[in-house]
Design a protein around this motif. Structure first.
Motif, PDB file in Angstrom:
ATOM      1  N   PRO A  60       0.810  -1.269   0.164  1.00 35.21           N
ATOM      2  CA  PRO A  60       0.105  -0.218   0.350  1.00 35.21           C
ATOM      3  C   PRO A  60       0.775   1.368   0.355  1.00 35.21           C
ATOM      4  CG  PRO A  60      -0.617  -1.849   1.866  1.00 35.21           C
ATOM      5  CD  PRO A  60       0.438  -1.975   0.723  1.00 35.21           C
ATOM      6  N   ASP A  61       2.425   0.864   0.578  1.00 34.59           N
ATOM      7  CA  ASP A  61       2.827   2.635  -0.013  1.00 34.59           C
ATOM      8  C   ASP A  61       3.709   2.654  -0.298  1.00 34.59           C
ATOM      9  OD1 ASP A  61       4.348   0.339   1.421  1.00 34.59           O
ATOM     10  OD2 ASP A  61       6.034   1.355   2.584  1.00 34.59           O
ATOM     11  N   ARG A  62       3.186   1.314  -1.351  1.00 41.90           N
ATOM     12  CA  ARG A  62       3.932   1.813  -2.808  1.00 41.90           C
ATOM     13  C   ARG A  62       3.309   1.628  -4.098  1.00 41.90           C
ATOM     14  NH1 ARG A  62      10.107  -1.232  -0.603  1.00 41.90           N
ATOM     15  NH2 ARG A  62      10.623   0.675   0.570  1.00 41.90           N
ATOM     16  N   VAL A  63       2.454   2.279  -3.928  1.00 49.01           N
ATOM     17  CA  VAL A  63       1.531   2.044  -5.077  1.00 49.01           C
ATOM     18  C   VAL A  63       1.489   2.570  -6.192  1.00 49.01           C
ATOM     19  CG1 VAL A  63      -0.780   1.231  -3.686  1.00 49.01           C
ATOM     20  CG2 VAL A  63      -0.132   4.311  -4.107  1.00 49.01           C
ATOM     21  N   ASP A  64       2.512   3.678  -6.318  1.00 48.64           N
ATOM     22  CA  ASP A  64       3.685   4.483  -7.756  1.00 48.64           C
ATOM     23  C   ASP A  64       4.403   4.013  -7.674  1.00 48.64           C
ATOM     24  OD1 ASP A  64       0.925   5.582  -7.355  1.00 48.64           O
ATOM     25  OD2 ASP A  64       1.491   7.172  -6.091  1.00 48.64           O
ATOM     26  N   ASP A  65       5.355   3.226  -6.820  1.00 48.93           N
ATOM     27  CA  ASP A  65       6.873   2.609  -7.523  1.00 48.93           C
ATOM     28  C   ASP A  65       7.290   2.312  -8.445  1.00 48.93           C
ATOM     29  OD1 ASP A  65       9.408   1.670  -6.542  1.00 48.93           O
ATOM     30  OD2 ASP A  65       9.383   0.451  -5.134  1.00 48.93           O
ATOM     31  N   PRO A  66       8.291   2.824  -9.299  1.00 50.00           N
ATOM     32  CA  PRO A  66       8.292   2.369 -11.113  1.00 50.00           C
ATOM     33  C   PRO A  66       8.826   0.689 -10.686  1.00 50.00           C
ATOM     34  CG  PRO A  66       9.176   4.674 -10.490  1.00 50.00           C
ATOM     35  CD  PRO A  66       8.686   3.768  -8.968  1.00 50.00           C
ATOM     36  N   GLU A  67       9.041   0.745  -9.794  1.00 55.89           N
ATOM     37  CA  GLU A  67       9.681  -1.276  -9.585  1.00 55.89           C
ATOM     38  C   GLU A  67       8.786  -1.832  -9.161  1.00 55.89           C
ATOM     39  OE1 GLU A  67      12.533  -2.335 -10.702  1.00 55.89           O
ATOM     40  OE2 GLU A  67      13.289  -0.340 -10.761  1.00 55.89           O
ATOM     41  N   ARG A  68       7.796  -1.226  -9.017  1.00 58.48           N
ATOM     42  CA  ARG A  68       6.122  -2.436  -8.552  1.00 58.48           C
ATOM     43  C   ARG A  68       5.502  -3.753  -9.396  1.00 58.48           C
ATOM     44  NH1 ARG A  68       3.530   2.188 -10.733  1.00 58.48           N
ATOM     45  NH2 ARG A  68       2.279   2.074 -11.331  1.00 58.48           N
TER      46      ARG A  68
ATOM     47  N   GLY B 258     -13.692  -7.070 -15.101  1.00 57.64           N
ATOM     48  CA  GLY B 258     -13.652  -6.236 -14.176  1.00 57.64           C
ATOM     49  C   GLY B 258     -15.111  -6.648 -13.945  1.00 57.64           C
ATOM     50  N   HIS B 259     -16.348  -7.256 -14.117  1.00 56.91           N
ATOM     51  CA  HIS B 259     -16.656  -7.271 -13.739  1.00 56.91           C
ATOM     52  C   HIS B 259     -17.751  -8.280 -12.563  1.00 56.91           C
ATOM     53  CE1 HIS B 259     -19.692  -5.678 -17.156  1.00 56.91           C
ATOM     54  NE2 HIS B 259     -19.520  -6.946 -17.584  1.00 56.91           N
ATOM     55  N   GLY B 260     -18.629  -7.683 -10.841  1.00 57.19           N
ATOM     56  CA  GLY B 260     -18.382  -8.370 -10.083  1.00 57.19           C
ATOM     57  C   GLY B 260     -17.142  -8.380  -9.336  1.00 57.19           C
ATOM     58  N   PRO B 261     -16.583  -7.181  -9.048  1.00 53.34           N
ATOM     59  CA  PRO B 261     -15.446  -7.112  -8.389  1.00 53.34           C
ATOM     60  C   PRO B 261     -15.068  -7.265  -6.553  1.00 53.34           C
ATOM     61  CG  PRO B 261     -16.265  -5.016  -8.498  1.00 53.34           C
ATOM     62  CD  PRO B 261     -17.065  -6.104  -9.285  1.00 53.34           C
ATOM     63  N   ALA B 262     -16.186  -7.833  -6.576  1.00 60.39           N
ATOM     64  CA  ALA B 262     -16.460  -7.996  -4.774  1.00 60.39           C
ATOM     65  C   ALA B 262     -14.710  -8.751  -4.215  1.00 60.39           C
ATOM     66  CB  ALA B 262     -17.125  -8.988  -4.326  1.00 60.39           C
ATOM     67  N   ALA B 263     -14.738  -9.498  -5.102  1.00 58.47           N
ATOM     68  CA  ALA B 263     -12.961  -9.904  -4.476  1.00 58.47           C
ATOM     69  C   ALA B 263     -11.932  -9.584  -4.457  1.00 58.47           C
ATOM     70  CB  ALA B 263     -12.758 -12.035  -4.974  1.00 58.47           C
ATOM     71  N   TYR B 264     -11.908  -8.418  -5.397  1.00 58.69           N
ATOM     72  CA  TYR B 264     -10.501  -8.107  -5.423  1.00 58.69           C
ATOM     73  C   TYR B 264     -10.762  -7.198  -4.523  1.00 58.69           C
ATOM     74  CZ  TYR B 264      -7.944  -4.665  -8.596  1.00 58.69           C
ATOM     75  OH  TYR B 264      -6.765  -3.657  -8.855  1.00 58.69           O
ATOM     76  N   TYR B 265     -11.867  -6.185  -4.389  1.00 61.46           N
ATOM     77  CA  TYR B 265     -12.400  -4.977  -3.047  1.00 61.46           C
ATOM     78  C   TYR B 265     -11.952  -5.613  -2.065  1.00 61.46           C
ATOM     79  CZ  TYR B 265     -14.046  -2.380  -6.514  1.00 61.46           C
ATOM     80  OH  TYR B 265     -15.000  -1.258  -7.537  1.00 61.46           O
ATOM     81  N   ALA B 266     -11.821  -6.897  -2.193  1.00 65.34           N
ATOM     82  CA  ALA B 266     -12.429  -7.535  -0.698  1.00 65.34           C
ATOM     83  C   ALA B 266      -9.713  -7.958  -0.292  1.00 65.34           C
ATOM     84  CB  ALA B 266     -12.933  -8.985   0.023  1.00 65.34           C
ATOM     85  N   VAL B 267      -9.044  -8.497  -1.746  1.00 65.08           N
ATOM     86  CA  VAL B 267      -8.492  -8.550  -1.121  1.00 65.08           C
ATOM     87  C   VAL B 267      -8.144  -6.783  -0.969  1.00 65.08           C
ATOM     88  CG1 VAL B 267      -5.665  -9.450  -2.781  1.00 65.08           C
ATOM     89  CG2 VAL B 267      -7.878 -10.923  -2.539  1.00 65.08           C
TER      90      VAL B 267
ATOM     91  N   GLY C  28      -4.395  -4.157   2.943  1.00 60.31           N
ATOM     92  CA  GLY C  28      -4.154  -2.800   3.479  1.00 60.31           C
ATOM     93  C   GLY C  28      -4.614  -1.747   1.928  1.00 60.31           C
ATOM     94  N   PHE C  29      -4.531  -2.049   1.111  1.00 60.56           N
ATOM     95  CA  PHE C  29      -4.578  -0.641   0.686  1.00 60.56           C
ATOM     96  C   PHE C  29      -6.231   0.203   0.450  1.00 60.56           C
ATOM     97  CE2 PHE C  29      -1.956  -4.260  -1.596  1.00 60.56           C
ATOM     98  CZ  PHE C  29      -1.487  -3.488  -2.890  1.00 60.56           C
ATOM     99  N   ILE C  30      -6.924  -0.328   0.960  1.00 55.77           N
ATOM    100  CA  ILE C  30      -8.119   0.263   0.935  1.00 55.77           C
ATOM    101  C   ILE C  30      -8.545   0.007   2.832  1.00 55.77           C
ATOM    102  CG2 ILE C  30      -8.870   0.538  -1.237  1.00 55.77           C
ATOM    103  CD1 ILE C  30     -11.385  -1.696  -0.903  1.00 55.77           C
ATOM    104  N   PRO C  31      -9.682   0.800   3.798  1.00 48.47           N
ATOM    105  CA  PRO C  31     -10.277   0.290   4.906  1.00 48.47           C
ATOM    106  C   PRO C  31     -11.257  -0.249   4.287  1.00 48.47           C
ATOM    107  CG  PRO C  31     -10.038   2.562   4.438  1.00 48.47           C
ATOM    108  CD  PRO C  31      -9.647   2.413   2.676  1.00 48.47           C
ATOM    109  N   ASP C  32     -11.333  -1.059   6.100  1.00 53.20           N
ATOM    110  CA  ASP C  32     -12.308  -2.248   5.602  1.00 53.20           C
ATOM    111  C   ASP C  32     -13.892  -1.417   5.864  1.00 53.20           C
ATOM    112  OD1 ASP C  32     -10.096  -3.770   5.704  1.00 53.20           O
ATOM    113  OD2 ASP C  32     -11.374  -4.460   8.044  1.00 53.20           O
ATOM    114  N   ALA C  33     -13.948  -0.586   5.895  1.00 57.17           N
ATOM    115  CA  ALA C  33     -15.205   0.176   5.948  1.00 57.17           C
ATOM    116  C   ALA C  33     -15.923   0.705   4.892  1.00 57.17           C
ATOM    117  CB  ALA C  33     -15.011   1.456   6.497  1.00 57.17           C
ATOM    118  N   TRP C  34     -14.864   0.291   4.033  1.00 53.18           N
ATOM    119  CA  TRP C  34     -15.499   1.170   2.568  1.00 53.18           C
ATOM    120  C   TRP C  34     -16.136  -0.065   1.776  1.00 53.18           C
ATOM    121  CZ3 TRP C  34     -11.101   3.022  -1.030  1.00 53.18           C
ATOM    122  CH2 TRP C  34     -10.814   4.939  -0.286  1.00 53.18           C
TER     123      TRP C  34
END
Length: 231
Positions: A49-57, A65-74, A79-85
Motif C-alpha cells: 500500500p505504501d508503494r502503489v506508485d513505485d516504478p519498480e512495483r 472487471g464485472h463483479g469485483p467484490a473479491a478484488y475489493y476484499a483482497v 491494507g490498500f483500502i479501509p475495511d469500512a469502504w
C-alpha cells in the motif's frame, strides 16, 4: 524497490466479502477469482500500500472487471483500502463501483468492466516498462474465458508472443462460459503464438503459486485456472 509481502489473508476474506452487498448477480465472478487473487497478493505480487506508485512495483490489471467484490476484499485485506469502504458498494458517495476505478481506489491499475480490453492494456504496460528500462517489474492480467471471444485479444496474444514480452503473465479463469471456445483448449491459442502455458485447478493455492511463478525468459506466460462451470 518493491518487495513481496508474504501473508495469509484467507482468514479475513470470507468476512470481508460478506460486507459487500448489492451485486449478488455477479457473485459467481467473485467466487471464481478469489483464490487467484489471494495467491497473487499473498505470495506473488511485489507491491504494498505504501508503494502503489513505485516504478519498480509489479502491476496487476483486472480485465475481468464485472463483479469485483473479491478484488475489493483482497485489497482491504492487504491494507490498500479501509475495511469500512466495503459497507457501501456503489453508494452515492462510495469509491467502490460495480467496476473498479483507478482514480478512486488505491492500488487499482486500470479502470475496467468493458470486457476484452485488459490483455491489450497489459501488453502496452509491459512494453512501456521495457522502453523505460524497467526489467524487474512483472505485469499480471486476470481475464475470464468468455473475454477471449473478443477479437482484440487475438492481436494482443500474437503481438506479445512475437515480441517476447517475458514480463507478462496472463491468468484466464476458465469457468466454461465462453460462447465459442478454441480447438485444443484455451492454452493452445497462446502457445501457438509463442507463449508458455500451464493449466491448473483454480482453487489449489500451491498449484496456482507454482504456475504463476513458472515463467521463462523471452516468452510471455499463461496460467489457465479452471473453476466450476458457470451456472
Amino acid at each position: 524497490m518493491a518487495t513481496t509481502l508474504t501473508t495469509d489473508s484467507g482468514a479475513r476474506l470470507p468476512g470481508l466479502i460478506r460486507r459487500l452487498t448489492g451485486d449478488e448477480k455477479h457473485a459467481p465472478s467473485a467466487h471464481s477469482t478469489i483464490d487467484v487473487l489471494q495467491v497473487l497478493y499473498d505470495r506473488v505480487l511485489r507491491v504494498t500500500p505504501d508503494r502503489v506508485d513505485d516504478p519498480e512495483r509489479d502491476r496487476f490489471l483486472l480485465s475481468k472487471g464485472h463483479g469485483p467484490a473479491a478484488y475489493y476484499a483482497v485489497l482491504a485485506a492487504h491494507g490498500f483500502i479501509p475495511d469500512a469502504w466495503l459497507d457501501d458498494l456503489a453508494g452515492p458517495e462510495s469509491r467502490l463501483g460495480h467496476h473498479p476505478d483507478r482514480l478512486l481506489v488505491p492500488g487499482v491499475e486500470i479502470s475496467s468492466g468493458s470486457l476484452g480490453h485488459g490483455l491489450g492494456l497489459a501488453v502496452g504496460t509491459a512494453l512501456g516498462l521495457r522502453a523505460r528500462g524497467l526489467h524487474d517489474p512483472r505485469v499480471y492480467v486476470l481475464l475470464g474465458d468468455a473475454e477471449l471471444d473478443e477479437g482484440a485479444n487475438h492481436e494482443a496474444i500474437a503481438y506479445a508472443g512475437a515480441t517476447g514480452l517475458d514480463s507478462l503473465t496472463a491468468i484466464v479463469v476458465d469457468n466454461s462460459s465462453a460462447s465459442y471456445g478454441w480447438p485444443g483448449g484455451i492454452a493452445s491459442r497462446f502457445t501457438v503464438n509463442g507463449w508458455t502455458a500451464e493449466t491448473v485447478d483454480g482453487h489449489d493455492h500451491d498449484a496456482l503459486y507454482a504456475a504463476l511463478t513458472g515463467h521463462q525468459p523471452r516468452q510471455p506466460h499463461l496460467v489457465v485456472a479452471r473453476t466450476e462451470r458457470k451456472g
